[in-house]
Design an enzyme around this catalytic site. Structure first.
Site, mmCIF file in Angstrom:
data_model
loop_
_atom_site.group_PDB
_atom_site.id
_atom_site.type_symbol
_atom_site.label_atom_id
_atom_site.label_comp_id
_atom_site.label_asym_id
_atom_site.label_seq_id
_atom_site.Cartn_x
_atom_site.Cartn_y
_atom_site.Cartn_z
ATOM 1 N N SER A 43 0.823 -1.198 0.000
ATOM 2 C CA SER A 43 0.000 0.000 0.000
ATOM 3 C C SER A 43 0.865 1.258 0.000
ATOM 4 O O SER A 43 1.656 1.473 -0.904
ATOM 5 C CB SER A 43 -0.962 -0.044 1.190
ATOM 6 O OG SER A 43 -1.904 0.996 1.105
ATOM 7 N N ASP A 74 -0.846 1.394 -4.632
ATOM 8 C CA ASP A 74 -1.693 0.297 -5.108
ATOM 9 C C ASP A 74 -3.092 0.764 -5.496
ATOM 10 O O ASP A 74 -3.943 -0.042 -5.861
ATOM 11 C CB ASP A 74 -1.757 -0.844 -4.087
ATOM 12 C CG ASP A 74 -2.568 -0.504 -2.851
ATOM 13 O OD1 ASP A 74 -2.452 0.646 -2.379
ATOM 14 O OD2 ASP A 74 -3.294 -1.374 -2.338
ATOM 15 N N ASP A 131 -5.688 2.258 -3.879
ATOM 16 C CA ASP A 131 -6.931 2.157 -3.104
ATOM 17 C C ASP A 131 -7.234 3.439 -2.325
ATOM 18 O O ASP A 131 -8.380 3.758 -2.090
ATOM 19 C CB ASP A 131 -6.944 0.915 -2.198
ATOM 20 C CG ASP A 131 -5.790 0.848 -1.218
ATOM 21 O OD1 ASP A 131 -4.945 1.759 -1.192
ATOM 22 O OD2 ASP A 131 -5.723 -0.160 -0.466
ATOM 23 N N ASP A 146 -2.420 6.372 -3.716
ATOM 24 C CA ASP A 146 -1.222 5.697 -3.210
ATOM 25 C C ASP A 146 -0.793 4.627 -4.222
ATOM 26 O O ASP A 146 -1.467 4.409 -5.230
ATOM 27 C CB ASP A 146 -1.473 5.120 -1.818
ATOM 28 C CG ASP A 146 -2.534 4.034 -1.788
ATOM 29 O OD1 ASP A 146 -3.266 3.891 -2.772
ATOM 30 O OD2 ASP A 146 -2.630 3.323 -0.772
#
Length: 581
Positions: free
Chosen positions: A154, A308, A310, A306
């Site tokens: 993340s 990734d 999400d 961010d």
């Protein structure tokens, strides 16, 4: 255990990693740690096994039992395979989807994971390249998979990587599967891992899945007419070197927006995150380049995600012409307010709608739901718990939105995790709606406070790395649990909620009542008589303990907003001092 005994045990564990079971590169790295005069790195790498928790695993990359590497990832995959084969024994073919982010080694780990699934007779759908987390969640549902994984850490610093596991509804795994999978993973020894599966059980996914996903993202739009009127508004977007470099601009174009301004330096996909210290849109420094560009072009909206894809960060222009970052609680408020308002205007409310927030997020979300007679649920931190409510209410209630304070929102249920792709597109639509009413997004937020009450939130993270830090965090939680403060910010403490026992206690009357959650969690909450809320929880993915503050305030006009914020900030600062933070 004293340091001498700990070092002895650590060295014994490390010696095992010098066997032929491990590859040459790993053996060399372990030998260097064993030979080093300073044993700190050796201890941190081997003092425990990296825990495959209920949200997967996350840690610093490198050799060792407490590090993310081919073998710890392999054990997680093998344990998941073992559980899937038990749980879906009647299926002729078990299927999983695999995604990864931009981090160093993520592609290697993803390909290695596909091989492990294939070696266990499980069909693996592997994205051709990096893709955002919400698309992985969507693909699991679209392909009828029984599970899925994504290789990501993340928003963590570049040294980290990790692994999140998903179930057949596209959500991260919850009870009872979470604990059962943890148990399976804990049984796996390195020699049990099947690393070399056949290529014919691995299928590569590409643009076809992207198009299906983007078509669903387009359905999130509520006011296409508003977008059409303001399609040329200036939108700055940065993926901060991550997975949304193509998907968010594509989603914005699907909605109808035409003036998307990028930051070329941050469009470079890189696990080293060369332009930022931390790729986290919660941190102002991560959005500095985008905000600088916004001043240059006089942008209407600034957004970031961010690595990734999400979380989303949002910056808007205030009444002084300054671009300020809207916090995660505020973005969730804006989303919920807009969705409810526009659905009501369109006569689309059937009376069975609901929203979800996490327990550490602002109570104003609950207030908006109550005042609009919308169903409302409060869940633990993590979108897997929001997805769990959706699953339980399917066929009974209609999900219309859910979010948490950590810059995450999920505007539709075709994805069952926080979704920066859909959220960025919808936030741009909301900004266009504000312009349509002669307002800025900043003024829209102020109007929400005027209608539903004002509160201010702040997150304080105390970082304590390594084993020593983990012990300190445990001690802090123990102290707060056994000796809760009796007064904070000049107001008597009324309720203490301990989610480890699911008991809420009134410190004034002595009354006790059960907390409405299915499972326990290491979280404490303190509520004062004047409406202040403080939540305390150790992070499940990082070496830190988090303190979430929310204080109420008075706001009667937009002109009073700055003063209300200043007063609330001062109160939070005073409470932090009282707590020794």
């Amino acid at each position: 255990m004293d340091n001498k005994e700990l070092l002895k045990k650590v060295r014994e564990k490390a010696q095992e990693w010098l066997s032929d079971t491990y590859d040459e590169e790993t053996r060399k790295e372990v030998q260097l740690m064993l030979d080093a005069e300073d044993s700190t790195k050796l201890i941190d790498s081997f003092y425990r096994n990296l825990e495959f928790g209920t949200g997967g695993l996350r840690g610093i990359m490198g050799a060792g039992t407490n590090r993310v590497n081919k073998y710890t990832i392999g054990a997680a995959n093998q344990g998941l395979c073992n559980y899937l084969k038990k749980n879906f024994a009647d299926l002729p073919q078990i299927k999983v989807a695999i995604g990864h982010d931009c981090r160093n080694n993520s592609r290697t780990f993803a390909e290695s994971s596909a091989k492990v699934f294939a070696a266990n007779g499980i069909k693996a759908y592997l994205f051709e390249d990096l893709r955002p987390t919400p698309e992985l969640s969507f693909a699991i549902r679209e392909l009828g998979c029984q599970s899925g994984i994504i290789l990501t850490a993340s928003h963590n610093p570049k040294e980290y990587n990790g692994y999140k596991a998903y179930w057949d509804d596209g959500s991260q795994i919850v009870a009872p599967h979470d604990v059962n999978i943890v148990n399976e993973v804990s049984k796996v020894k390195v020699e049990d891992i099947k690393f070399d599966g056949p290529d014919d059980l691995i299928e590569i996914m590409g643009k076809e899945m992207d198009e299906k996903f983007l078509e669903m993202v387009k359905t999130v739009s509520i006011s296409p007419d508003v977008v059409e009127r303001h399609k040329n508004m200036k939108i700055i977007f940065t993926p901060i070197h991550g997975t949304t470099v193509k998907m968010v601009p594509a989603a914005l174009r699907k909605f109808g927006f035409t003036n998307i301004i990028n930051i070329p330096e941050q469009d470079v996909v890189s696990g080293d995150f060369p332009t930022v210290v931390s790729p986290n849109p919660e941190e102002k420094a991560a959005m500095e380049m985008a905000i600088k560009k916004a001043y240059e072009v006089d942008a209407d909206l600034v957004m970031a995600s961010d690595p990734d894809g999400d979380r989303l960060g949002v910056a808007v222009k205030n009444d002084k012409g300054e671009y300020i970052i809207v916090n995660g609680n505020q973005t969730a408020l804006i989303f919920i307010y807009y969705i409810i308002t526009k659905m009501k205007e369109a006569g689309k409310m059937q009376g069975n709608e609901f929203v979800v927030k996490t327990i550490v997020s602002t109570e104003l979300i609950a207030e908006i739901a109550r005042k609009n007679n919308i169903g409302y649920y409060d869940v633990y931190t993590g979108f897997k718990f929001i997805a769990e409510v959706i699953r339980e209410q399917e066929g009974k209630q209609k999900y219309i939105g859910g979010g948490e304070e950590s810059f995450g929102f999920m505007p539709a249920d075709f994805v069952r995790d926080k979704d920066a792709v859909s959220s960025c597109a919808l936030m741009a639509e909301i900004a266009a709606w504000a312009i349509d009413q002669g307002k800025t997004l900043y003024e829209l937020l102020q109007d929400i406070y005027l209608e539903y009450g004002f509160s201010k939130e702040k997150l304080k993270s105390v970082v304590r790395p390594g084993k020593k830090g983990a012990d300190e965090i445990q001690q802090m939680m123990s102290e707060f649990r056994n000796n809760p403060p009796r007064k904070l910010g000049g107001s008597p403490m009324e309720w203490v909620k301990d989610y480890s026992t699911l008991v809420a206690k009134n410190l004034i009357t002595g009354e006790e009542k059960k907390i409405d959650q299915k499972v326990t969690s290491n979280v404490l909450q303190f509520f004062t008589q004047d409406g202040t809320k403080i939540s305390v929880r150790p992070s499940g993915t990082e070496p830190k303990i988090k303190f979430y503050f929310e204080v109420k305030g008075e706001l009667k006009s937009r002109a009073q907003f700055d003063e209300a914020e200043k007063t609330a900030d001062a109160k939070i600062e005073a409470i932090m001092n009282e707590l020794g933070l």
